[in-house]
Design a protein around this motif. Sequence first.
Motif, PDB file in Angstrom:
ATOM      1  N   PRO A  66       0.840  -1.198   0.000  1.00  0.00           N
ATOM      2  CA  PRO A  66       0.000   0.000   0.000  1.00  0.00           C
ATOM      3  C   PRO A  66       0.878   1.253   0.000  1.00  0.00           C
ATOM      4  CG  PRO A  66       0.107  -0.918   2.197  1.00  0.00           C
ATOM      5  CD  PRO A  66       0.851  -1.864   1.293  1.00  0.00           C
ATOM      6  N   ALA A  67       1.254   1.728  -1.164  1.00  0.00           N
ATOM      7  CA  ALA A  67       2.168   2.863  -1.278  1.00  0.00           C
ATOM      8  C   ALA A  67       1.491   3.997  -2.032  1.00  0.00           C
ATOM      9  CB  ALA A  67       3.427   2.422  -2.010  1.00  0.00           C
ATOM     10  N   ASP A  68       1.550   5.168  -1.459  1.00  0.00           N
ATOM     11  CA  ASP A  68       0.995   6.366  -2.092  1.00  0.00           C
ATOM     12  C   ASP A  68       2.101   7.397  -2.247  1.00  0.00           C
ATOM     13  OD1 ASP A  68      -1.688   5.448  -2.094  1.00  0.00           O
ATOM     14  OD2 ASP A  68      -1.861   5.997   0.028  1.00  0.00           O
ATOM     15  N   ARG A  69       2.110   8.082  -3.364  1.00  0.00           N
ATOM     16  CA  ARG A  69       3.079   9.151  -3.586  1.00  0.00           C
ATOM     17  C   ARG A  69       2.669  10.342  -2.723  1.00  0.00           C
ATOM     18  NH1 ARG A  69       6.810   9.360  -7.104  1.00  0.00           N
ATOM     19  NH2 ARG A  69       5.917   7.713  -8.371  1.00  0.00           N
ATOM     20  N   ALA A  70       3.608  10.849  -1.954  1.00  0.00           N
ATOM     21  CA  ALA A  70       3.322  11.963  -1.051  1.00  0.00           C
ATOM     22  C   ALA A  70       3.114  13.255  -1.825  1.00  0.00           C
ATOM     23  CB  ALA A  70       4.477  12.136  -0.064  1.00  0.00           C
ATOM     24  N   ASP A  71       2.152  14.026  -1.378  1.00  0.00           N
ATOM     25  CA  ASP A  71       1.923  15.357  -1.927  1.00  0.00           C
ATOM     26  C   ASP A  71       2.696  16.336  -1.051  1.00  0.00           C
ATOM     27  OD1 ASP A  71       1.050  17.811  -2.801  1.00  0.00           O
ATOM     28  OD2 ASP A  71      -1.046  17.493  -2.227  1.00  0.00           O
ATOM     29  N   VAL A  72       3.848  16.793  -1.548  1.00  0.00           N
ATOM     30  CA  VAL A  72       4.723  17.629  -0.725  1.00  0.00           C
ATOM     31  C   VAL A  72       4.135  19.014  -0.432  1.00  0.00           C
ATOM     32  CG1 VAL A  72       6.818  16.418  -1.400  1.00  0.00           C
ATOM     33  CG2 VAL A  72       6.068  18.386  -2.731  1.00  0.00           C
ATOM     34  N   GLY A  73       3.012  19.326  -1.017  1.00  0.00           N
ATOM     35  CA  GLY A  73       2.336  20.591  -0.721  1.00  0.00           C
ATOM     36  C   GLY A  73       1.223  20.445   0.300  1.00  0.00           C
ATOM     37  N   SER A  74       0.998  19.220   0.782  1.00  0.00           N
ATOM     38  CA  SER A  74      -0.131  18.966   1.681  1.00  0.00           C
ATOM     39  C   SER A  74       0.207  19.274   3.142  1.00  0.00           C
ATOM     40  CB  SER A  74      -0.566  17.502   1.575  1.00  0.00           C
ATOM     41  OG  SER A  74       0.413  16.659   2.166  1.00  0.00           O
ATOM     42  N   ARG A  76      -0.421  17.257   5.579  1.00  0.00           N
ATOM     43  CA  ARG A  76       0.164  16.029   6.131  1.00  0.00           C
ATOM     44  C   ARG A  76       1.680  16.017   5.942  1.00  0.00           C
ATOM     45  NH1 ARG A  76      -1.260   9.880   4.206  1.00  0.00           N
ATOM     46  NH2 ARG A  76      -0.109   8.830   5.848  1.00  0.00           N
ATOM     47  N   TRP A  77       2.142  16.387   4.743  1.00  0.00           N
ATOM     48  CA  TRP A  77       3.583  16.418   4.485  1.00  0.00           C
ATOM     49  C   TRP A  77       4.265  17.472   5.355  1.00  0.00           C
ATOM     50  CZ3 TRP A  77       7.074  13.347   2.598  1.00  0.00           C
ATOM     51  CH2 TRP A  77       8.350  13.860   2.365  1.00  0.00           C
ATOM     52  N   ARG A  78       3.634  18.639   5.528  1.00  0.00           N
ATOM     53  CA  ARG A  78       4.226  19.679   6.381  1.00  0.00           C
ATOM     54  C   ARG A  78       4.387  19.171   7.810  1.00  0.00           C
ATOM     55  NH1 ARG A  78       1.503  23.070   2.820  1.00  0.00           N
ATOM     56  NH2 ARG A  78      -0.437  23.067   3.968  1.00  0.00           N
ATOM     57  N   LEU A  79       3.410  18.414   8.305  1.00  0.00           N
ATOM     58  CA  LEU A  79       3.521  17.857   9.659  1.00  0.00           C
ATOM     59  C   LEU A  79       4.663  16.842   9.754  1.00  0.00           C
ATOM     60  CD1 LEU A  79      -0.247  17.377  10.531  1.00  0.00           C
ATOM     61  CD2 LEU A  79       1.341  19.039  11.544  1.00  0.00           C
ATOM     62  N   ILE A  80       4.778  16.002   8.749  1.00  0.00           N
ATOM     63  CA  ILE A  80       5.864  15.013   8.735  1.00  0.00           C
ATOM     64  C   ILE A  80       7.214  15.723   8.687  1.00  0.00           C
ATOM     65  CG2 ILE A  80       6.970  13.212   7.341  1.00  0.00           C
ATOM     66  CD1 ILE A  80       4.077  12.348   6.554  1.00  0.00           C
ATOM     67  N   ARG A  86      12.328  18.532  13.794  1.00  0.00           N
ATOM     68  CA  ARG A  86      12.401  18.501  15.263  1.00  0.00           C
ATOM     69  C   ARG A  86      13.360  17.404  15.720  1.00  0.00           C
ATOM     70  NH1 ARG A  86       6.897  17.817  17.800  1.00  0.00           N
ATOM     71  NH2 ARG A  86       6.700  19.941  17.074  1.00  0.00           N
ATOM     72  N   HIS A  87      13.293  16.261  15.078  1.00  0.00           N
ATOM     73  CA  HIS A  87      14.214  15.172  15.427  1.00  0.00           C
ATOM     74  C   HIS A  87      15.658  15.606  15.218  1.00  0.00           C
ATOM     75  CE1 HIS A  87      11.314  11.499  15.251  1.00  0.00           C
ATOM     76  NE2 HIS A  87      10.883  12.446  16.029  1.00  0.00           N
ATOM     77  N   CYS A  88      15.927  16.292  14.114  1.00  0.00           N
ATOM     78  CA  CYS A  88      17.288  16.773  13.849  1.00  0.00           C
ATOM     79  C   CYS A  88      17.713  17.772  14.914  1.00  0.00           C
ATOM     80  CB  CYS A  88      17.386  17.394  12.457  1.00  0.00           C
ATOM     81  SG  CYS A  88      17.287  16.172  11.132  1.00  0.00           S
ATOM     82  N   ALA A  89      16.810  18.680  15.303  1.00  0.00           N
ATOM     83  CA  ALA A  89      17.123  19.680  16.320  1.00  0.00           C
ATOM     84  C   ALA A  89      17.398  19.037  17.672  1.00  0.00           C
ATOM     85  CB  ALA A  89      15.978  20.684  16.437  1.00  0.00           C
ATOM     86  N   LEU A  90      16.768  17.897  17.946  1.00  0.00           N
ATOM     87  CA  LEU A  90      16.989  17.190  19.205  1.00  0.00           C
ATOM     88  C   LEU A  90      18.258  16.337  19.190  1.00  0.00           C
ATOM     89  CD1 LEU A  90      13.335  16.058  20.001  1.00  0.00           C
ATOM     90  CD2 LEU A  90      14.699  17.741  21.266  1.00  0.00           C
ATOM     91  N   GLY A  91      18.935  16.292  18.046  1.00  0.00           N
ATOM     92  CA  GLY A  91      20.188  15.548  17.975  1.00  0.00           C
ATOM     93  C   GLY A  91      20.046  14.134  17.460  1.00  0.00           C
ATOM     94  N   CYS A  92      18.956  13.863  16.763  1.00  0.00           N
ATOM     95  CA  CYS A  92      18.760  12.545  16.166  1.00  0.00           C
ATOM     96  C   CYS A  92      19.533  12.473  14.852  1.00  0.00           C
ATOM     97  CB  CYS A  92      17.268  12.339  15.921  1.00  0.00           C
ATOM     98  SG  CYS A  92      16.811  10.690  15.388  1.00  0.00           S
TER      99      CYS A  92
END
Length: 110
Positions: A66-74, A76-80, A86-92
């Motif tokens: 079940p694979a869907d192409r992400a809409d980078v303007g959506s 949902r994508w902005r939240l991801i 945030r993960h990068c800022a936390l040092g991940c």
Amino acid sequence: MLMVEQARAALSRSGALMQEASRAQGRSEEDVQSIGLQTLEEPLIDAPASHSAVISVDHAAGCGLPADRADVGSERWRLIWRLRTRHCALGCWPMGGRAIHEGARASHAG
């Protein structure tokens, strides 16, 4: 010789994990077999030189996943993307070696 046997066992387990993940998504045994796990074995197990193997959305969909192409303007994508930054800022990874665990209400750095 021990390392060779450990590597063989890990490769064998990888195939079993792919099937287990397919079953965990509520698929019937017939659906699991029809996904074409053999077609996933080469790009995810045989070819990669690291543990960060990925396949394209087109390849995944072609295998019955079940694979869907992400809409980078959506939204949902902005939240991801916000979560990723945030993960990068936390040092991940790739900014550091910390592990981040997502809870119901907050990100937890370990």
